[in-house]
Write a protein that holds these residues in place. Structure first.
Motif, PDB file in Angstrom:
ATOM      1  N   GLY A 165       0.818  -1.219   0.000  1.00 41.70           N
ATOM      2  CA  GLY A 165       0.000   0.000   0.000  1.00 41.70           C
ATOM      3  C   GLY A 165       0.845   1.259   0.000  1.00 41.70           C
ATOM      4  O   GLY A 165       0.544   2.222  -0.715  1.00 41.70           O
ATOM      5  N   ARG A 166       1.904   1.257   0.788  1.00 40.55           N
ATOM      6  CA  ARG A 166       2.793   2.432   0.818  1.00 40.55           C
ATOM      7  C   ARG A 166       3.457   2.646  -0.541  1.00 40.55           C
ATOM      8  O   ARG A 166       3.586   3.778  -1.014  1.00 40.55           O
ATOM      9  N   PHE A 167       3.886   1.554  -1.169  1.00 42.21           N
ATOM     10  CA  PHE A 167       4.514   1.665  -2.486  1.00 42.21           C
ATOM     11  C   PHE A 167       3.517   2.221  -3.511  1.00 42.21           C
ATOM     12  O   PHE A 167       3.864   3.083  -4.320  1.00 42.21           O
ATOM     13  N   CYS A 168       2.287   1.727  -3.474  1.00 44.42           N
ATOM     14  CA  CYS A 168       1.264   2.208  -4.419  1.00 44.42           C
ATOM     15  C   CYS A 168       1.006   3.700  -4.218  1.00 44.42           C
ATOM     16  O   CYS A 168       0.961   4.458  -5.191  1.00 44.42           O
ATOM     17  N   ASP A 169       0.845   4.133  -2.980  1.00 42.29           N
ATOM     18  CA  ASP A 169       0.605   5.549  -2.697  1.00 42.29           C
ATOM     19  C   ASP A 169       1.763   6.418  -3.181  1.00 42.29           C
ATOM     20  O   ASP A 169       1.555   7.469  -3.777  1.00 42.29           O
ATOM     21  N   ALA A 170       2.988   5.973  -2.913  1.00 43.38           N
ATOM     22  CA  ALA A 170       4.159   6.755  -3.315  1.00 43.38           C
ATOM     23  C   ALA A 170       4.237   6.876  -4.836  1.00 43.38           C
ATOM     24  O   ALA A 170       4.546   7.944  -5.366  1.00 43.38           O
ATOM     25  N   PHE A 171       3.934   5.797  -5.540  1.00 40.70           N
ATOM     26  CA  PHE A 171       4.008   5.832  -6.995  1.00 40.70           C
ATOM     27  C   PHE A 171       2.900   6.683  -7.587  1.00 40.70           C
ATOM     28  O   PHE A 171       3.113   7.429  -8.541  1.00 40.70           O
ATOM     29  N   GLN A 172       1.706   6.580  -7.016  1.00 42.02           N
ATOM     30  CA  GLN A 172       0.576   7.359  -7.525  1.00 42.02           C
ATOM     31  C   GLN A 172       0.760   8.853  -7.290  1.00 42.02           C
ATOM     32  O   GLN A 172       0.155   9.659  -7.996  1.00 42.02           O
ATOM     33  N   ALA A 173       1.624   9.222  -6.363  1.00 41.35           N
ATOM     34  CA  ALA A 173       1.934  10.642  -6.162  1.00 41.35           C
ATOM     35  C   ALA A 173       2.606  11.219  -7.407  1.00 41.35           C
ATOM     36  O   ALA A 173       2.535  12.422  -7.651  1.00 41.35           O
ATOM     37  N   ASN A 174       3.236  10.363  -8.214  1.00 44.08           N
ATOM     38  CA  ASN A 174       3.841  10.782  -9.484  1.00 44.08           C
ATOM     39  C   ASN A 174       2.805  10.846 -10.604  1.00 44.08           C
ATOM     40  O   ASN A 174       3.164  11.084 -11.754  1.00 44.08           O
ATOM     41  N   GLU A 175       1.543  10.592 -10.252  1.00 47.33           N
ATOM     42  CA  GLU A 175       0.425  10.587 -11.202  1.00 47.33           C
ATOM     43  C   GLU A 175       0.630   9.567 -12.316  1.00 47.33           C
ATOM     44  O   GLU A 175       0.325   9.808 -13.481  1.00 47.33           O
ATOM     45  N   LEU A 176       1.146   8.404 -11.927  1.00 49.77           N
ATOM     46  CA  LEU A 176       1.341   7.295 -12.845  1.00 49.77           C
ATOM     47  C   LEU A 176       0.472   6.124 -12.394  1.00 49.77           C
ATOM     48  O   LEU A 176       0.225   5.953 -11.206  1.00 49.77           O
ATOM     49  N   PRO A 177       0.010   5.299 -13.329  1.00 49.92           N
ATOM     50  CA  PRO A 177      -0.871   4.193 -12.949  1.00 49.92           C
ATOM     51  C   PRO A 177      -0.137   3.056 -12.243  1.00 49.92           C
ATOM     52  O   PRO A 177       1.047   2.814 -12.484  1.00 49.92           O
ATOM     53  N   VAL A 178      -0.866   2.385 -11.378  1.00 52.64           N
ATOM     54  CA  VAL A 178      -0.370   1.211 -10.664  1.00 52.64           C
ATOM     55  C   VAL A 178      -1.331   0.059 -10.947  1.00 52.64           C
ATOM     56  O   VAL A 178      -2.546   0.231 -10.875  1.00 52.64           O
ATOM     57  N   TYR A 179      -0.765  -1.088 -11.265  1.00 56.14           N
ATOM     58  CA  TYR A 179      -1.559  -2.296 -11.482  1.00 56.14           C
ATOM     59  C   TYR A 179      -1.112  -3.356 -10.490  1.00 56.14           C
ATOM     60  O   TYR A 179       0.090  -3.512 -10.259  1.00 56.14           O
ATOM     61  N   ARG A 180      -2.079  -4.087  -9.941  1.00 59.11           N
ATOM     62  CA  ARG A 180      -1.706  -5.199  -9.084  1.00 59.11           C
ATOM     63  C   ARG A 180      -1.968  -6.507  -9.812  1.00 59.11           C
ATOM     64  O   ARG A 180      -2.943  -6.659 -10.539  1.00 59.11           O
ATOM     65  N   VAL A 181      -1.029  -7.418  -9.604  1.00 58.43           N
ATOM     66  CA  VAL A 181      -1.106  -8.746 -10.180  1.00 58.43           C
ATOM     67  C   VAL A 181      -0.995  -9.712  -9.003  1.00 58.43           C
ATOM     68  O   VAL A 181      -0.097  -9.584  -8.176  1.00 58.43           O
ATOM     69  N   TYR A 182      -1.914 -10.654  -8.940  1.00 60.38           N
ATOM     70  CA  TYR A 182      -1.908 -11.604  -7.833  1.00 60.38           C
ATOM     71  C   TYR A 182      -0.980 -12.771  -8.131  1.00 60.38           C
ATOM     72  O   TYR A 182      -0.855 -13.213  -9.270  1.00 60.38           O
TER      73      TYR A 182
END
Length: 166
Positions: free
Chosen positions: A76-93
């Motif tokens: 979650g912390r990694f996703c939040d930090a990356f989204q601060a750059n206004e770039l998309p995040v995808y999760r893969v299980y």
């Protein structure tokens, strides 16, 4: 497209930067084991326009230990930090990575890394020419530890996609 793919862990995470222009993707950089605080720094200063792929743990009807929750916290912390750059995040299980690469969800990590090695040209030296040696590196030279899972997530996302994190 250049992507950052991460396999989060409780204290350390693995990551790769790959180009998805061809299959399998071309590896640009490998971080087999990075302290999570350092990984946050890398993510916050990531200067690319491509998405981040993150391998997510998931409930499978079993008892979850503290390490699972700690891994989810860091993801979650990694996703939040990356989204601060206004770039998309995808999760893969992980089960999707296992199914895509080996055809089974019950397979072991060693089988996943073996399936990844089969995708790459055996052009290096040594017993595993896809990885190679320092003197004769192959296309997977430098891959170890959690970077295998990060590459597996990137390959899976490239072929079957993932869930956009909003």
């Amino acid at each position: 497209m250049i992507i950052l793919s991460i396999d989060p862990g409780t204290e350390y995470s693995g990551a790769v930067i790959v180009s998805t222009g061809e299959y399998p993707p071309t590896i640009w950089d490998i971080w087999p084991t990075v302290c999570n605080k350092e990984m946050l720094y890398i993510i916050k200063h990531y200067k690319n326009t491509g998405p981040m792929i993150i391998e997510m743990p998931e409930g499978r009807g079993q008892i979850a230990g503290q390490s699972t929750f700690e891994t989810c916290f860091w993801a979650g912390r990694f996703c939040d930090a990356f989204q601060a750059n206004e770039l998309p995040v995808y999760r893969v299980y992980r089960r999707n990575v296992k199914m895509h690469l080996t055809g089974m969800t019950s397979t072991k990590d060693a089988n996943v890394s073996a399936a990844i090695r089969e995708l790459y040209e055996p052009s290096g030296g040594g017993a595993r020419p896809e990885v190679g040696t320092k003197a004769q590196p192959g296309p997977l030279f430098g891959m170890s530890k959690d970077a295998w899972a990060a590459l597996g997530a990137a390959i899976t996302w490239q072929r079957i996609g993932g869930e956009l994190v909003e």
